[in-house]
Write an enzyme that holds these catalytic residues in place. Structure first.
Site, short mmCIF file in Angstrom:
data_model
loop_
_atom_site.label_atom_id
_atom_site.label_comp_id
_atom_site.label_asym_id
_atom_site.label_seq_id
_atom_site.Cartn_x
_atom_site.Cartn_y
_atom_site.Cartn_z
CB SER A 77 -0.90 0.02 1.24
OG SER A 77 -1.56 1.28 1.37
CE1 TYR A 132 -3.79 -1.71 6.15
CE2 TYR A 132 -3.26 0.41 5.13
CZ TYR A 132 -3.66 -0.91 5.01
OH TYR A 132 -3.91 -1.44 3.77
#
Length: 228
Positions: free
Chosen positions: A121, A134
């Site tokens: 990501s 995250y």
């Protein structure tokens, strides 16, 4: 997976926490012409992850492409109040990827070919205050995938790291939409294009490569002024 089947893939293995929930997807792939099987896999349990992947390779022979696409986005405020929750979700995002990726790499090295596609990501490129737990997990996943690709060099197998931005999926439902957001179908098309091109890293959309080239080098005092 649908795109690959449309292009001629004929044997598909689906692994997930709830095989019964994959029945509709499996049937759609069968209608498209693929032979499909499904089995249980839980990224929260490293032992289960290794077992499920090893059994898949033993039962179905070699695989040309394996896609690791799982993760927990979580809530940053809750993580700061409940560190154990943060650690548990990191076990899925990081530990699950490590266990799964190394198991796939071992099997692909033995068979002498294959591409492992790892969903990273852009959140890992420079973690933001609003989701740094995250982001830190995805930074670890990204570094792992790039290192694993180097470890496989000369084996005939390789790793392709995918760095999507905001994607409209069940995981992001209800969140404020970020700029340059994409659908899952757009990211899937970028993955297939990357496989065709023999890419090592795929950005989705591609412009994020240049945006993060700038963002990674902004002074912290400037970066913290950005949204999130």
């Amino acid at each position: 997976t649908r795109l690959l089947v449309e292009r001629g893939a004929r044997s598909v293995m689906l692994l997930g926490r709830h095989p019964e929930a994959m029945l509709a997807a499996a049937e759609a792939l069968r209608v498209a012409g693929a032979e499909v099987s499904a089995a249980r896999f839980d990224a929260a349990d490293p032992v289960d992850s290794v077992r499920a992947i090893d059994e898949a390779f033993r039962a179905h022979g070699d695989f040309d492409v394996v896609l690791l696409a799982f993760g927990v986005l979580g809530d940053q405020d809750r993580y700061e109040q409940d560190p154990a929750l943060a650690a548990g979700d990191a076990q899925v995002n990081v530990g699950g990827t490590f266990a799964s990726g190394l198991t796939v790499a071992r099997a692909m090295r033995a068979q002498g070919h294959g591409v492992l596609v790892v969903l990273s990501s852009v959140a890992g490129q420079r973690p933001r205050r609003s989701n740094f737990v995250y982001g830190a997990a995805k930074a670890a996943v990204d570094a792992f995938a790039r290192g694993l690709d180097e470890a496989l060099r000369g084996s005939g197998a390789r790793v392709m790291t995918v760095r999507p931005g905001f994607v409209h999926t069940r995981m992001t439902a209800g969140l404020p939409v970020a700029p340059l957001s994409q659908s899952a179908e757009q990211v899937a098309a970028a993955i297939v294009a990357g496989l065709d091109a023999g890419a090592t890293v795929v950005w989705a959309p591609p412009v994020l490569r240049w945006l993060f080239l700038v963002l990674r080098h902004l002074p912290q005092v400037v970066f913290r002024r950005l949204r999130g």
